[in-house]
Scaffold this active site. Structure first.
Site, mmCIF file in Angstrom:
data_model
loop_
_atom_site.group_PDB
_atom_site.id
_atom_site.type_symbol
_atom_site.label_atom_id
_atom_site.label_comp_id
_atom_site.label_asym_id
_atom_site.label_seq_id
_atom_site.Cartn_x
_atom_site.Cartn_y
_atom_site.Cartn_z
ATOM 1 N N SER A 151 1.210 -1.602 -1.847
ATOM 2 C CA SER A 151 2.164 -0.558 -1.517
ATOM 3 C C SER A 151 3.163 -1.117 -0.512
ATOM 4 C CB SER A 151 1.444 0.640 -0.916
ATOM 5 O OG SER A 151 0.835 0.262 0.302
ATOM 6 N N LYS A 152 4.139 -0.318 -0.217
ATOM 7 C CA LYS A 152 5.183 -0.798 0.681
ATOM 8 C C LYS A 152 4.636 -1.183 2.050
ATOM 9 C CE LYS A 152 8.673 1.613 -1.805
ATOM 10 N NZ LYS A 152 9.361 2.886 -1.992
ATOM 11 N N ARG A 153 3.582 -0.480 2.453
ATOM 12 C CA ARG A 153 3.019 -0.829 3.750
ATOM 13 C C ARG A 153 1.870 -1.816 3.595
ATOM 14 N NH1 ARG A 153 -0.635 4.190 5.397
ATOM 15 N NH2 ARG A 153 -0.315 3.258 7.425
#
Length: 476
Positions: free
Chosen positions: A247-249
RNA sequence: GACCCCUUCGUCUAGAGGUUAGGACACCACUCUUUCAAGGUGGAGACACGAGUUCAAUUCUCGUAGGGGUCGCCA
């Protein structure tokens, strides 16, 4: 799939929501859709799913365009912005309402979250309890704006014939009455995708596995509207190196970040293609071959981990295969960044000459310009720590004597240079390394570089002798 | 928690009842060698577990375990 459908022109689409950058997962989805369309000589459409106006941004839309352009995945026709179809989507919801296939619901967000709390407490799936489905609208509160919900089938099951996952059966009791129109009258994603996929004539929806459950609900909606759903192909998600969702994080980077890391777009596509798709033992697959070979039934069903080592290795191969001219222009921005200025055009021939040698030593464009940096440096060179150690008084003496020999050389070609240097080493009973390493240190300021004769040729006679002179001058 | 999906070397995968279970990345050794790479050669390394079906299961079926996804007036 029936015969009619087979004869239809394949239409695929990539439908990202512009709430962030284009990351590897989206890039792979786009690639698969593109490949399938090209393979089937169909169309690949692009639709920006911006129905969440609060989260959609102009920058994200641009990032998606840029990412697709970098990957060289061109779409057919005009880009469709989903928000522009809002009116038609809303009309569809009302049409369903009039047909008795949808109804108004006056639940407040508070009621809904209570419902979820309770479902959780009871160990049930957290679904809307359909309390307004058959309730008399006359009982509606006046201070709550209603939403329009889909009157989903309560019994039986919905089957999604997925081209990757096979037949996926979901009991209708597991699906609730989704919201079609928000209380402010705007359509939700669920309605918009169905409407747009239909209106755009999408025949194959290839998307992430995370949409699998949605496919069942969307199928119900298609049917309620009297339309045929597209063929679905839900591809497994990409995980991070630790097996957790990317995921983006958590490890997912924008494709532009890979471009900045010096990854070639071709390598990226090849890597992404092999993540979840295979064609027997083939690893290095050109775009043309990919188009020829790409079939949906060769897509794997299990999620894959993103492996940077593998991408790097592939990138190294693509760098070695790259054509010099193309590579040079790709290298330019990285070179400027490293040198903190535009490289002197007069020095570019040095880079060009060293390119073949540089290619085998780099896994990305950054490493490549770092290895080539010495070509552009001002003399006298600043030597790195180990180079300083190598150029001890003894080595400096060797350089000084070698310089005299090299100055006598009539031609500055690999053959003559090698002959001269080896002859010099032999004449003093020195091992080649005893001469080559000081030579390398003098010429590049480092202890690691391409082949020493390649370096001398790239620098040219004058520059090479000059650099050696700088070192020889230290001998008192 | 409920539902859905998945499960071959560390990683990406080939395989589709009978194979010495193949390839690639990474790893190790050797080789080449002026350094570092690249290349070449070789090595180690996997069918999650348990039942069935079958003369025969990595392959088919069912469980178990593990992993993932989904459960928004987000997309």
């Amino acid at each position: 799939m029936n015969g009619d459908q087979e004869r239809m022109t394949v239409v695929t689409r990539f439908a990202p929501s512009p709430t962030g950058f284009l990351h590897v997962g989206g890039a792979r989805t786009a690639l698969f859709n593109w490949l399938y369309a090209r393979h089937a000589k169909g169309k690949f459409l692009l639709r920006i799913e911006d129905t969440d106006r609060a989260r959609s941004t102009e920058e994200a839309v641009q990032a998606i365009f840029d990412g697709l352009e970098w990957l060289d995945l061109s779409h057919d026709g005009e880009v469709v912005f989903q928000s522009e179809g809002a009116e038609r989507h809303a009309a569809l919801a009302h049409q369903l309402l009039e047909a008795g296939k949808a109804y108004r619901c006056w639940c407040t967000p508070e009621e809904l979250s209570e419902m979820r709390e309770q479902a959780r407490a009871e160990g049930q799936r957290m679904l809307y309890d359909r309390r307004w489905r058959d309730r008399d609208p006359a009982e509606a509160p006046t201070d709550v704006a209603p939403v329009i919900r889909f009157k989903a089938p309560v019994e039986g099951e919905t089957v999604v014939e997925d081209l990757v996952q096979g037949a996926v059966r979901v009991a209708n009791a597991q699906l609730d009455d989704m919201i079609l129109l928000r209380s402010d009258g705007t359509p939700t994603y669920m309605l918009s995708v169905v409407a747009d996929d239909h209106d755009m004539g999408v025949t194959h929806a290839i998307r992430g596995d995370d949409h699998l459950t949605n496919a069942a609900r969307q199928t119900q909606l298609f049917l309620a509207l009297g339309w045929q759903p597209p063929a679905y192909a839900h591809i497994p998600l990409i995980h991070g190196a630790d097996g957790a969702k990317l995921s983006k994080r958590h490890g997912a980077l924008a494709v532009s970040a890979y471009a900045e890391m010096g990854i070639l777009a071709e390598a990226m596509c090849n890597y992404l293609l092999r993540l979840g798709w295979s064609h027997s033992d083939d690893e290095i697959i050109s775009r043309q071959q990919a188009v020829e070979w790409f079939e949906l039934d060769a897509i794997g069903r299990s999620p894959a981990r993103f492996d940077m080592e593998r991408l790097s290795s592939l990138n190294g191969i693509y760098i070695r295969q790259a054509e010099d001219g193309e590579l040079l222009s790709l290298l330019n921005p990285h070179l400027s960044r490293l040198l903190e200025q535009e490289p002197d055009p007069a020095l570019m021939p040095r880079l060009e000459r060293l390119l073949p040698s540089l290619k085998t030593r780099a896994k990305n464009l950054i490493e490549m310009v770092e290895n080539a940096q010495f070509l552009f440096l001002q003399t006298p060179l600043v030597l790195d720590e180990i180079a300083v150690k190598i150029l001890n008084p003894e080595s400096q003496e060797i350089i000084s004597e070698l310089l005299i020999e090299l100055e006598k050389l009539g031609s500055w070609e690999e053959e003559s240079l090698e002959l001269a240097v080896r002859g010099f080493a032999d004449s003093r009973s020195l091992k080649m390394g005893k001469v080559a390493q000081p030579l390398r240190a003098s010429l590049t300021g480092k202890t690691v570089s391409p082949g020493i004769f390649d370096v001398m040729i790239a620098l040219g006679r004058e520059e090479s002798l000059g650099r050696l002179g700088d070192i020889a001058a230290r001998v008192s």
